[in-house]
Design a protein around this motif. Sequence first.
Motif, PDB file in Angstrom:
ATOM      1  N   SER A 151      31.027-154.637 -56.150  1.00  0.00           N
ATOM      2  CA  SER A 151      29.816-155.282 -55.661  1.00  0.00           C
ATOM      3  C   SER A 151      29.031-155.973 -56.757  1.00  0.00           C
ATOM      4  O   SER A 151      28.383-156.999 -56.512  1.00  0.00           O
ATOM      5  CB  SER A 151      28.929-154.253 -54.966  1.00  0.00           C
ATOM      6  OG  SER A 151      27.730-154.842 -54.505  1.00  0.00           O
ATOM      7  N   SER A 152      29.105-155.440 -57.980  1.00  0.00           N
ATOM      8  CA  SER A 152      28.179-155.905 -59.026  1.00  0.00           C
ATOM      9  C   SER A 152      28.817-156.624 -60.204  1.00  0.00           C
ATOM     10  O   SER A 152      28.127-157.350 -60.923  1.00  0.00           O
ATOM     11  CB  SER A 152      27.391-154.704 -59.571  1.00  0.00           C
ATOM     12  OG  SER A 152      28.258-153.766 -60.204  1.00  0.00           O
ATOM     13  N   ASP A 153      30.109-156.460 -60.408  1.00  0.00           N
ATOM     14  CA  ASP A 153      30.720-156.930 -61.651  1.00  0.00           C
ATOM     15  C   ASP A 153      32.016-157.695 -61.349  1.00  0.00           C
ATOM     16  O   ASP A 153      33.048-157.091 -61.063  1.00  0.00           O
ATOM     17  CB  ASP A 153      31.010-155.720 -62.553  1.00  0.00           C
ATOM     18  CG  ASP A 153      31.441-156.123 -63.952  1.00  0.00           C
ATOM     19  OD1 ASP A 153      31.391-157.322 -64.271  1.00  0.00           O
ATOM     20  OD2 ASP A 153      31.830-155.218 -64.721  1.00  0.00           O
ATOM     21  N   ASP A 213      39.355-162.488 -64.284  1.00  0.00           N
ATOM     22  CA  ASP A 213      39.935-163.778 -63.889  1.00  0.00           C
ATOM     23  C   ASP A 213      38.920-164.655 -63.167  1.00  0.00           C
ATOM     24  O   ASP A 213      38.918-165.885 -63.339  1.00  0.00           O
ATOM     25  CB  ASP A 213      41.179-163.574 -63.021  1.00  0.00           C
ATOM     26  CG  ASP A 213      40.886-162.895 -61.703  1.00  0.00           C
ATOM     27  OD1 ASP A 213      40.121-161.907 -61.689  1.00  0.00           O
ATOM     28  OD2 ASP A 213      41.421-163.332 -60.663  1.00  0.00           O
ATOM     29  N   ILE A 214      38.018-164.051 -62.392  1.00  0.00           N
ATOM     30  CA  ILE A 214      36.987-164.826 -61.701  1.00  0.00           C
ATOM     31  C   ILE A 214      35.964-165.360 -62.706  1.00  0.00           C
ATOM     32  O   ILE A 214      35.548-166.521 -62.633  1.00  0.00           O
ATOM     33  CB  ILE A 214      36.295-163.970 -60.631  1.00  0.00           C
ATOM     34  CG1 ILE A 214      37.319-163.426 -59.628  1.00  0.00           C
ATOM     35  CG2 ILE A 214      35.221-164.766 -59.914  1.00  0.00           C
ATOM     36  CD1 ILE A 214      38.090-164.496 -58.884  1.00  0.00           C
ATOM     37  N   ARG A 215      35.589-164.532 -63.655  1.00  0.00           N
ATOM     38  CA  ARG A 215      34.644-164.980 -64.697  1.00  0.00           C
ATOM     39  C   ARG A 215      35.244-166.146 -65.502  1.00  0.00           C
ATOM     40  O   ARG A 215      34.551-167.120 -65.807  1.00  0.00           O
ATOM     41  CB  ARG A 215      34.299-163.820 -65.626  1.00  0.00           C
ATOM     42  CG  ARG A 215      33.366-162.780 -65.014  1.00  0.00           C
ATOM     43  CD  ARG A 215      33.193-161.602 -65.969  1.00  0.00           C
ATOM     44  NE  ARG A 215      32.252-160.625 -65.492  1.00  0.00           N
ATOM     45  CZ  ARG A 215      30.989-160.523 -65.903  1.00  0.00           C
ATOM     46  NH1 ARG A 215      30.512-161.377 -66.783  1.00  0.00           N
ATOM     47  NH2 ARG A 215      30.195-159.573 -65.434  1.00  0.00           N
ATOM     48  N   CYS A 243      23.903-166.698 -64.722  1.00  0.00           N
ATOM     49  CA  CYS A 243      22.813-165.735 -64.966  1.00  0.00           C
ATOM     50  C   CYS A 243      22.839-164.623 -63.925  1.00  0.00           C
ATOM     51  O   CYS A 243      22.629-163.440 -64.249  1.00  0.00           O
ATOM     52  CB  CYS A 243      21.465-166.448 -64.938  1.00  0.00           C
ATOM     53  SG  CYS A 243      21.164-167.538 -66.349  1.00  0.00           S
ATOM     54  N   ASN A 244      23.095-164.999 -62.698  1.00  0.00           N
ATOM     55  CA  ASN A 244      23.185-164.022 -61.614  1.00  0.00           C
ATOM     56  C   ASN A 244      24.303-163.017 -61.884  1.00  0.00           C
ATOM     57  O   ASN A 244      24.119-161.803 -61.725  1.00  0.00           O
ATOM     58  CB  ASN A 244      23.440-164.767 -60.296  1.00  0.00           C
ATOM     59  CG  ASN A 244      23.447-163.850 -59.086  1.00  0.00           C
ATOM     60  OD1 ASN A 244      23.137-162.680 -59.166  1.00  0.00           O
ATOM     61  ND2 ASN A 244      23.844-164.394 -57.952  1.00  0.00           N
ATOM     62  N   ILE A 245      25.472-163.531 -62.297  1.00  0.00           N
ATOM     63  CA  ILE A 245      26.622-162.674 -62.575  1.00  0.00           C
ATOM     64  C   ILE A 245      26.292-161.660 -63.668  1.00  0.00           C
ATOM     65  O   ILE A 245      26.575-160.464 -63.541  1.00  0.00           O
ATOM     66  CB  ILE A 245      27.840-163.525 -62.979  1.00  0.00           C
ATOM     67  CG1 ILE A 245      28.342-164.340 -61.787  1.00  0.00           C
ATOM     68  CG2 ILE A 245      28.963-162.642 -63.542  1.00  0.00           C
ATOM     69  CD1 ILE A 245      29.397-165.376 -62.147  1.00  0.00           C
ATOM     70  N   ALA A 246      25.654-162.133 -64.751  1.00  0.00           N
ATOM     71  CA  ALA A 246      25.340-161.260 -65.885  1.00  0.00           C
ATOM     72  C   ALA A 246      24.311-160.199 -65.502  1.00  0.00           C
ATOM     73  O   ALA A 246      24.452-159.020 -65.864  1.00  0.00           O
ATOM     74  CB  ALA A 246      24.826-162.097 -67.052  1.00  0.00           C
ATOM     75  N   THR A 247      23.288-160.591 -64.772  1.00  0.00           N
ATOM     76  CA  THR A 247      22.233-159.649 -64.398  1.00  0.00           C
ATOM     77  C   THR A 247      22.758-158.581 -63.447  1.00  0.00           C
ATOM     78  O   THR A 247      22.435-157.394 -63.574  1.00  0.00           O
ATOM     79  CB  THR A 247      21.057-160.394 -63.739  1.00  0.00           C
ATOM     80  OG1 THR A 247      20.549-161.368 -64.659  1.00  0.00           O
ATOM     81  CG2 THR A 247      19.950-159.444 -63.352  1.00  0.00           C
ATOM     82  N   SER A 254      24.065-153.061 -62.256  1.00  0.00           N
ATOM     83  CA  SER A 254      24.875-152.508 -61.155  1.00  0.00           C
ATOM     84  C   SER A 254      24.236-152.840 -59.811  1.00  0.00           C
ATOM     85  O   SER A 254      24.143-151.993 -58.910  1.00  0.00           O
ATOM     86  CB  SER A 254      25.039-150.982 -61.306  1.00  0.00           C
ATOM     87  OG  SER A 254      25.916-150.680 -62.356  1.00  0.00           O
ATOM     88  N   ALA A 255      23.790-154.074 -59.692  1.00  0.00           N
ATOM     89  CA  ALA A 255      23.143-154.552 -58.471  1.00  0.00           C
ATOM     90  C   ALA A 255      24.074-155.525 -57.758  1.00  0.00           C
ATOM     91  O   ALA A 255      24.905-156.185 -58.394  1.00  0.00           O
ATOM     92  CB  ALA A 255      21.831-155.256 -58.808  1.00  0.00           C
TER      93      ALA A 255
END
Length: 315
Positions: A17-19, A23-25, A50-54, A59-60
């Motif tokens: 859900s959070s990380d 391969d997607i990154r 930024c959304n991905i990193a936060t 763990s959101a």
Amino acid sequence: MSTTLQASLLDLIRRTSSDLPADIREAMEKGRAVEMKDSRALMALDTIDCNIATAAQDSAPICQDTGMIKFYVHYPIGYDILTFEEAARAAVAEATAIGYLRQNSVDSITGKNTGNNLGPGTPQFHFQAWRKDTVDVRLMLKGGGCENVGAQYSLPADLKEIGKKAGRNIEGVKLVVLDAVWKAQGKGCAPGYIGVCIGSDRAHGLEIAKEQLLRTVGDTNSDAELSALEHEITRICNGLGIGPMGFGGNTSLLSCKITAQNRLPASFFVSVSYACWAHRRRGVTLNPTTNAITGWLYEEASETLAGAETGAGAH
């Protein structure tokens, strides 16, 4: 019920859900590299980054729609899949209470939200026995927005918008897939990923198309003709000018994965499953005796999945 199994699956849900996996990154970074400086496309990708990193840090959930919860499980003969289902449901309810998942399961008749992501058809399970001595669990959280723009065609098909007819051949397959991506623009949260199944029947074709999304972005199709078709569709789609979130640009499709299934003589279906930029799918291997996590999948961007793990049959 195994508390170790529930804990293992809770951790899998949290990370899925959070990380986003490696391969997607990497695919997203490649997309940023080809967009023009100060363009709306690059601004969109920077915001997404930024959304991905936060999300990973906290763990959101990466997206407010934490999606349909789909478990794909390969297991050795004798493994207790009923206990697995019980533990998975408990883990889903716990993950929802913690906030790893949002409340996403709605009664289709009353419109009432169950509040814990449990109910008829949620979560979903696809089980497949194999002769290996480990349990392979892959989790996909498939959002509603990208699910809405999935498509299925019955060839031959008249594509009125482009004034062409898609025949029962590879060229026809290419035309309908491109049609599906074009119609998804601005709706499926591009840049996206597509899984395609050529053949099978209506229901199975859509499931197999979705299973193609379990493949890693950089893998190579073992069928040379399908491999070439994957690259050709990706190339053409990135020249359509749809761009991130439909703002225009060079990055519309990050990956196309295709498989073929036998069909009946009277039917020729092409099924397309679309995943948005937040393509949330991860996996673990479990010890079949203790149910402890023995390894994480999708840790390397270049990881190649075995055909038995990604193709037809996890049902």
